[in-house]
Design a protein around this motif. Structure first.
Motif, PDB file in Angstrom:
ATOM      1  N   ARG A 106       3.839  -7.925  -0.964  1.00 11.27           N
ATOM      2  CA  ARG A 106       3.762  -7.610   0.457  1.00 11.27           C
ATOM      3  C   ARG A 106       4.859  -6.624   0.852  1.00 11.27           C
ATOM      4  O   ARG A 106       5.895  -6.520   0.208  1.00 11.27           O
ATOM      5  N   GLY A 107       4.631  -5.918   1.938  1.00 10.69           N
ATOM      6  CA  GLY A 107       5.636  -5.034   2.490  1.00 10.69           C
ATOM      7  C   GLY A 107       5.906  -3.807   1.655  1.00 10.69           C
ATOM      8  O   GLY A 107       7.003  -3.231   1.714  1.00 10.69           O
ATOM      9  N   GLU A 108       4.945  -3.356   0.869  1.00 12.62           N
ATOM     10  CA  GLU A 108       5.148  -2.164   0.052  1.00 12.62           C
ATOM     11  C   GLU A 108       4.730  -0.923   0.824  1.00 12.62           C
ATOM     12  O   GLU A 108       3.664  -0.877   1.416  1.00 12.62           O
ATOM     13  N   GLN A 109       5.562   0.097   0.815  1.00 15.32           N
ATOM     14  CA  GLN A 109       5.184   1.369   1.416  1.00 15.32           C
ATOM     15  C   GLN A 109       4.074   2.021   0.592  1.00 15.32           C
ATOM     16  O   GLN A 109       3.167   2.644   1.131  1.00 15.32           O
ATOM     17  N   ILE A 110       4.175   1.888  -0.705  1.00 17.87           N
ATOM     18  CA  ILE A 110       3.131   2.385  -1.609  1.00 17.87           C
ATOM     19  C   ILE A 110       2.553   1.173  -2.334  1.00 17.87           C
ATOM     20  O   ILE A 110       3.272   0.468  -3.030  1.00 17.87           O
ATOM     21  N   PRO A 111       1.247   0.885  -2.164  1.00 14.69           N
ATOM     22  CA  PRO A 111       0.663  -0.285  -2.818  1.00 14.69           C
ATOM     23  C   PRO A 111       0.896  -0.266  -4.336  1.00 14.69           C
ATOM     24  O   PRO A 111       0.820   0.776  -4.971  1.00 14.69           O
ATOM     25  N   PHE A 112       1.233  -1.413  -4.880  1.00 16.06           N
ATOM     26  CA  PHE A 112       1.430  -1.603  -6.314  1.00 16.06           C
ATOM     27  C   PHE A 112       2.757  -1.009  -6.815  1.00 16.06           C
ATOM     28  O   PHE A 112       3.018  -1.062  -8.013  1.00 16.06           O
ATOM     29  N   GLU A 113       3.566  -0.453  -5.930  1.00 19.10           N
ATOM     30  CA  GLU A 113       4.785   0.222  -6.384  1.00 19.10           C
ATOM     31  C   GLU A 113       5.692  -0.719  -7.171  1.00 19.10           C
ATOM     32  O   GLU A 113       6.096  -0.420  -8.289  1.00 19.10           O
ATOM     33  N   HIS A 114       6.011  -1.883  -6.583  1.00 19.48           N
ATOM     34  CA  HIS A 114       6.917  -2.819  -7.249  1.00 19.48           C
ATOM     35  C   HIS A 114       6.288  -3.385  -8.506  1.00 19.48           C
ATOM     36  O   HIS A 114       6.956  -3.518  -9.548  1.00 19.48           O
ATOM     37  N   LEU A 115       5.019  -3.716  -8.411  1.00 20.34           N
ATOM     38  CA  LEU A 115       4.327  -4.290  -9.566  1.00 20.34           C
ATOM     39  C   LEU A 115       4.299  -3.310 -10.729  1.00 20.34           C
ATOM     40  O   LEU A 115       4.586  -3.676 -11.876  1.00 20.34           O
ATOM     41  N   THR A 116       3.981  -2.064 -10.457  1.00 18.63           N
ATOM     42  CA  THR A 116       3.918  -1.050 -11.512  1.00 18.63           C
ATOM     43  C   THR A 116       5.282  -0.855 -12.162  1.00 18.63           C
ATOM     44  O   THR A 116       5.399  -0.777 -13.386  1.00 18.63           O
ATOM     45  N   LYS A 117       6.341  -0.794 -11.359  1.00 16.44           N
ATOM     46  CA  LYS A 117       7.691  -0.636 -11.905  1.00 16.44           C
ATOM     47  C   LYS A 117       8.070  -1.816 -12.786  1.00 16.44           C
ATOM     48  O   LYS A 117       8.675  -1.658 -13.848  1.00 16.44           O
TER      49      LYS A 117
END
Length: 234
Positions: A106-117
């Motif tokens: 939640r709260g991602e400016q770019i969807p999947f950004e944290h997950l991808t990293k």
């Protein structure tokens, strides 16, 4: 990239294309998770290729038990740094209750950004050549905006393909459902299925698409035995 799954590589002219992403789809109980785990186990055991398993639905202990039921020495491979199992479930048991892990989804400016990293860091950690995400369908439940869901998914797949890994993205699918989003962004589609015939489970597999790879266009029988999946020619 050879899968090492008995019978499967023989219905291809070669293995999977290096750096490709393949969607493995089907209904519950069709063998999708077993296919993914066997792809990683065979890669580590037979081809000395490290692999990462990203779980969005099961705990690490549950996955280890699944591997143990097939006689796969996954614990030893984890100790050697050949397999890494990561628990990224959106919902986890906290304080004897079920809570959402908002920090990842939640709260991602770019969807999947944290997950991808996070996934890319896991790949770096063991210098992985193979990765399995189980399942992409769980991610779809975390995003209300379907456009951003598709955008984030495509970005994640492109990142994986550029990271020198061969990826399997597992998803739930039956003929009654809409075509999964990952089918439009991955370079391959493998469909597993199961039917009850005369009170017996009959499993099948077919390769719907594998870009740049010649493959069988037939539906092949599948059995899940003591050692895992086995695919038959006819």
């Amino acid at each position: 990239v050879k899968t090492g799954i008995p019978g499967f590589d023989s219905i291809l002219s070669a293995g999977f294309k290096n750096n490709s992403s393949v969607a493995v789809s089907g209904p519950p109980g069709s063998g999708k998770t077993t296919f993914g785990l066997q792809f990683l186990h065979s890669g580590a055991k037979q081809f000395d290729e490290a692999g990462v398993f990203i779980s969005l639905s099961q705990s690490v202990d549950e996955i280890k038990m699944d591997c143990k039921s097939f006689g796969w020495d996954v614990e030893k491979l984890i100790e050697k740094g050949k397999i890494l199992i990561v628990d990224l479930r959106p919902f986890k048991i906290k304080n004897e209750g079920i809570a959402r892990d908002d920090s990842m989804y939640r709260g991602e400016q770019i969807p999947f950004e944290h997950l991808t990293k996070f996934i890319l860091n896991s790949i770096k950690k063991i210098k992985a050549k193979r990765i399995v995400i189980d399942s992409i369908s769980m991610l779809g439940m975390q995003y209300s905006d379907k456009f951003h869901m598709s955008q984030g998914l495509q970005g994640m797949i492109q990142a994986l393909e550029n990271f020198d890994v061969t990826s399997i993205l597992i998803s739930e699918f039956s003929e009654k459902n809409k075509m999964p989003r990952e089918w439009f962004t991955t370079s391959g589609i493998i469909q597993l299925d199961n039917q009850i015939i005369n009170n017996e489970m009959k499993r099948t597999i077919k390769i719907t698409k594998l870009q740049g790879i010649k493959h069988s266009e037939h539906v092949h029988p599948v059995e899940i035995g003591n050692d895992g999946l086995v695919i038959y020619q006819n």
